[in-house]
Design an enzyme around this catalytic site. Sequence first.
Site, short mmCIF file in Angstrom:
data_model
loop_
_atom_site.label_atom_id
_atom_site.label_comp_id
_atom_site.label_asym_id
_atom_site.label_seq_id
_atom_site.Cartn_x
_atom_site.Cartn_y
_atom_site.Cartn_z
CB THR A 146 46.69 38.79 48.38
OG1 THR A 146 47.28 38.54 47.11
CG2 THR A 146 46.82 40.26 48.73
N GLY A 166 40.00 39.00 47.80
CA GLY A 166 41.01 38.73 46.78
C GLY A 166 41.57 37.34 46.96
CB CYS A 218 35.14 33.93 44.85
SG CYS A 218 33.82 35.01 45.40
CE LYS A 257 45.22 48.04 45.96
NZ LYS A 257 44.98 48.05 44.49
CD GLU A 298 40.11 31.09 43.52
OE1 GLU A 298 41.07 31.73 43.98
OE2 GLU A 298 38.93 31.35 43.77
CD GLU A 341 34.04 36.88 52.08
OE1 GLU A 341 33.67 36.71 53.25
OE2 GLU A 341 33.95 36.03 51.20
O1 TXE Z 1 44.05 39.11 43.66
P1 TXE Z 1 44.91 39.87 44.70
P2 TXE Z 1 44.24 39.11 42.14
C1 TXE Z 1 41.81 34.90 43.31
C2 TXE Z 1 41.97 34.32 41.93
C3 TXE Z 1 43.05 35.15 41.33
C4 TXE Z 1 43.93 35.38 42.54
C5 TXE Z 1 44.76 36.61 42.38
O2 TXE Z 1 42.43 32.99 42.04
O3 TXE Z 1 43.76 34.47 40.33
O4 TXE Z 1 43.02 35.59 43.62
O5 TXE Z 1 43.88 37.63 41.87
C6 TXE Z 1 45.41 44.05 46.44
N1 TXE Z 1 48.58 44.01 50.49
N2 TXE Z 1 40.74 35.89 43.38
O6 TXE Z 1 45.63 39.31 41.66
O7 TXE Z 1 46.35 39.97 44.35
C7 TXE Z 1 45.32 44.16 44.94
O8 TXE Z 1 45.91 45.36 44.49
C8 TXE Z 1 47.37 44.60 50.33
C9 TXE Z 1 39.58 35.54 44.14
O9 TXE Z 1 43.22 40.12 41.73
O10 TXE Z 1 44.53 39.24 45.94
C10 TXE Z 1 43.82 44.14 44.73
O11 TXE Z 1 43.26 45.41 44.97
N3 TXE Z 1 46.66 44.54 49.18
C11 TXE Z 1 38.83 36.79 44.58
C12 TXE Z 1 43.35 43.15 45.78
O12 TXE Z 1 44.40 43.09 46.75
C13 TXE Z 1 47.17 43.81 48.17
C14 TXE Z 1 38.61 37.74 43.45
C15 TXE Z 1 43.15 41.75 45.23
O13 TXE Z 1 44.33 41.39 44.59
C16 TXE Z 1 48.41 43.15 48.26
C17 TXE Z 1 39.85 38.00 42.77
C18 TXE Z 1 49.12 43.28 49.48
N4 TXE Z 1 50.31 42.70 49.66
C19 TXE Z 1 40.88 37.08 42.75
N5 TXE Z 1 48.64 42.51 47.06
C20 TXE Z 1 37.49 36.49 45.21
N6 TXE Z 1 37.49 35.83 46.34
O14 TXE Z 1 36.48 36.91 44.68
C21 TXE Z 1 47.58 42.75 46.28
N7 TXE Z 1 46.69 43.54 46.93
#
Ligand code: TXE
Length: 480
Positions: free
Chosen positions: A230, A226, A282, A173, A384, A248
């Site tokens: 989450t 992510g 990140c 996904k 962050e 990660e």
């Molecule tokens: O991440 P999410 P988002 C950090 C950064 C950002 C914050 C949120 O600070 O502001 O995370 O970003 C899926 N069960 N990083 O909203 O929500 C979601 O659909 C399973 C750091 O993008 O974590 C997406 O595909 N999956 C990071 C993925 O998780 C779920 C890079 C990431 O979404 C879910 C990006 C759930 N309950 C953001 N909820 C890095 N380390 O590089 C969401 N998702």
Amino acid sequence: MEKIKNYINGEMINPISNTYIDNYNPSTGEVYSLIPDSNEEDVDLAVKSAQAAFPTWSKTSKEKRSIILQKLATLIEDNLDRFAEAESKDNGKPLKLSKTVDIPRAAANFNFYATGVLHYASEAHAMEDMAINYTLREPIGVCGCISPWNLPLYLFSWKIAPALAIGNTVVAKPSEVTPYTAYLLSELCIEAGLPKGVLNIVHGLGHKVGAAITKHPDVPVISFTGGTITGSEIARTAAPMFKKLSLELGGKNPNIIFDDCDFDKALKTTIHSSFANQGQICLCGSRIFVQRGIYEKFKTAFVEKVERLKVGNPFDEDSNLGAVVSQSHMEKVLSYVTLAEEEGGTVLTGGNQVHLDGDQKNGYYIAPTIIEGLSFDCRTNQEEIFGPVVTIMPFDTEEEVLMMANSTKYGLAATVWTQDVTKAHNVAAKLHAGIVWVNCWLLRDLRTPFGGVKNSGVGREGGFNAFEFFTEPKNVCIKL
Ligand code: TXE
């Protein structure tokens, strides 16, 4: 309006609910396509397809799997311009970044793991009393791969390439914020001859589709990149099901600049490590610590160069920064500038939304922002932000900067600038980080372990670490 499709059992299909979500172009603020609003039923269909494909795929020779995945890599390279334009339209990043980093790296990920699987071996242990142990490393089954919006195809492929190369099947996904290049990849999978059901891509919301993958009883492995929040939610679901988990997560990375650094190199690279991809990596160095002897000189030069960066249409050749990924993310990032001022910080440059004209007038643009005068332990320096916002602080001693650098709950990456090699080794050894760059940033060898400590995640990706994650070792001991 174009409707993106799921890729399940080798076919491009609509979500069972036939409902869709708006997909925005962040550089214009306009809806430009629709994303399947998939649900548990779509995920279950995908898992069943992946399960059905697993026996054959896992027994397909590594040479055959390698050929198919290398073909996929070549197709991505052949479609570089189309994929890069799609990536920049979906994410808001400058086209030149998509063209030189995101898409080439996605192809490299597939090539790296398609060839790596040909060289991956396991160990044997001979015993004195005529017994021999050998370790089998077997593919596990259906792997759930969930990826974020900041480096869409780059991080999506970073997970699925090793999982597939080693013989697993995948239900993946991508982020609902940036689904488009994963959708384009589906079409290339069909062209590359990837057998049906080996890779399945289900688009939709995290709390619906991501959560359904995480809790599905027939998905024993979850690889996630992510946010930390989450990540903890996924861990809560997966842990009692004893799933194998790779997380990660976020970072709040220190960039430590000693006064014996190569000043020009440190300055040039710091601009890149602060604002590349609008600071949405990140690994970006968002807390800049400069030794007092060069603090004023560095600060002045840094501000002067950052003020010359151009925030613009991602498709303009001279744009250094494009749009941040969404309206809500722009508001989150700007809220941290307000917080920083409340915590006593001074904005040296930026700190504001940038209003462009023409087609970009409703886009999500933020000026590159430098803030000084904050304490190392205030919220702005502990949380962050994930946007084009950095803080800059002076320090005097190694001990002091290590205490400040290590003070956050994160531990992903760190950068150190010094020409004293003993100091470099000492500081690197003491930093809470999974990756330390000395006199460089984002120099990446795909063979190296990639990941962080503390709240930056669990496990390592990269190199054979990924094959170790996506396989189960079995030790067989034979008495001769
Ligand atoms: O991440 P999410 P988002 C950090 C950064 C950002 C914050 C949120 O600070 O502001 O995370 O970003 C899926 N069960 N990083 O909203 O929500 C979601 O659909 C399973 C750091 O993008 O974590 C997406 O595909 N999956 C990071 C993925 O998780 C779920 C890079 C990431 O979404 C879910 C990006 C759930 N309950 C953001 N909820 C890095 N380390 O590089 C969401 N998702």
